[in-house]
Design an enzyme around this catalytic site. Structure first.
Site, mmCIF file in Angstrom:
data_model
loop_
_atom_site.group_PDB
_atom_site.id
_atom_site.type_symbol
_atom_site.label_atom_id
_atom_site.label_comp_id
_atom_site.label_asym_id
_atom_site.label_seq_id
_atom_site.Cartn_x
_atom_site.Cartn_y
_atom_site.Cartn_z
ATOM 1 N N CYS A 85 -26.980 -60.832 37.114
ATOM 2 C CA CYS A 85 -26.198 -60.583 38.328
ATOM 3 C C CYS A 85 -26.858 -61.260 39.533
ATOM 4 C CB CYS A 85 -25.999 -59.075 38.524
ATOM 5 S SG CYS A 85 -24.718 -58.677 39.721
ATOM 6 N N HIS A 194 -24.261 -56.905 32.943
ATOM 7 C CA HIS A 194 -25.562 -56.229 32.944
ATOM 8 C C HIS A 194 -25.987 -55.706 31.578
ATOM 9 C CE1 HIS A 194 -26.262 -55.908 37.362
ATOM 10 N NE2 HIS A 194 -24.949 -56.111 37.381
ATOM 11 N N GLU A 196 -28.872 -54.741 30.766
ATOM 12 C CA GLU A 196 -29.868 -53.664 30.912
ATOM 13 C C GLU A 196 -29.213 -52.296 31.110
ATOM 14 O OE1 GLU A 196 -28.710 -55.376 33.261
ATOM 15 O OE2 GLU A 196 -29.099 -54.557 35.260
#
Lengths: 224, 86
Positions: A85, A194, A196
């Site tokens: 991002c 994302h 994560e």
């Protein structure tokens, strides 16, 4: 294996990135934007957020943070870097990756679970995926439209450097549905969604994002 | 003290959602005859001492390095009050 996670003023996802590293079995090492010491890490994650408030352009000021000097030089020499991002925006502003991220074509901040197709599995960060594998991970951005001129896009496609592509509804107007790309050597990868945030089912839609972190750890173990 | 103006505009080929939003709002407000709007940035840079060709060259380098992302934006540099771009 030590994976550094950089915190800039305005980073939001550094904690989650560090947690994803630990869930994948690595040691997360906090790196501070104003430092120049990479603390002997084996790889670096540039996390999501709004570094320096996105002033000027997203990633434009973070790209000149003291910690970035060493990261950019190392990345050019093959050091593994993942930009997620805002981290992807920083990598584009650093010219480690071509193109740029602009405001979403729909002019709205998009926050949802997004289906992606993993198209390149020879990068340092995606080797644990199968080519063509579809994954679902969160996306959340206001300036996630990937743009580049046609010759750059053709080169990326021709060299097989589109790492992940949006499947179904393109969330932000990214050219050719590109969600993430790599440099030529495959050590530098940037993507808007994302991974994560999708490493544990308790607080993510899937664990599909874990592969980014296990890929680099497996590679580092295999080459150490 | 002189002022040097750096104008930064999105390239024509690049989608400009902000400009489109502004154009749409102007239309809704009844401002007729507006075919399109593109939105950019204007930087007013205060210069100490004389504006020399050397200083302007340095500012162009600054614009290229930081103020504009030349992948998606074009920029012009001019001295405030001067008729033409330098």
């Amino acid at each position: 294996m030590r994976i550094g996670v950089v915190t800039f003023p305005g980073s939001l996802d550094d904690r989650d990135a560090a947690r994803a590293v630990r869930v994948a079995g690595g040691e997360a090492v906090a790196l501070w934007h104003a430092d120049t010491d990479l603390r002997s890490v084996d790889a670096v994650v540039l996390p999501g957020g709004f570094s320096y408030g996105d002033y000027l352009r997203a990633g434009a000021i973070a790209r000149f943070a003291p910690i970035m000097t060493g990261i950019i030089a190392a990345a050019r020499g093959g050091f593994p870097v993942l930009g997620i991002c805002n981290g992807f925006q920083v990598l584009c502003e650093s010219h480690l990756l071509p193109g740029a991220l602009v405001r979403n074509d729909r002019r709205k901040f998009v926050c949802r679970d997004q289906r992606l197709r993993v198209e390149k599995t020879s990068t340092f960060w995606t080797s644990d995926y199968a080519a063509g594998q579809e994954i679902v991970i969160p996306i959340k951005n206001g300036e996630g439209g990937y743009v580049a001129d046609d010759s750059t896009l053709d080169r990326l496609e021709g060299e097989g450097r589109v790492v992940v592509r949006y499947v179904g509804d393109n969330p932000n107007g990214s050219y050719r549905d590109i969600a993430g790309i790599s440099n030529e050597a495959g050590n530098v990868v940037g993507l808007m969604p994302h991974p994560e945030h999708a490493v544990e089912t308790l607080c993510g839609p899937t664990t599909d994002g874990l592969g980014f972190f296990t890929s680099i750890l497996n590679r580092l173990v295999a080459t150490s | 003290m002189a002022t040097v103006v750096v104008d930064v505009m999105p390239k024509q080929a690049i989608l400009d959602p902000q400009g489109q939003a502004v154009a749409g709002a102007l239309g809704r407000l009844g401002f007729a005859g507006i075919a399109g709007v593109r939105q950019g940035k204007r930087f007013e840079v205060e210069i100490e001492g004389e504006v020399t060709e050397e200083r302007l060259a340095e500012l162009r380098r600054a614009a290229e390095t930081l103020l504009a992302n030349t992948v998606i934006e074009d920029f012009t540099v001019r001295v405030e009050g001067a008729e033409t771009e330098v």
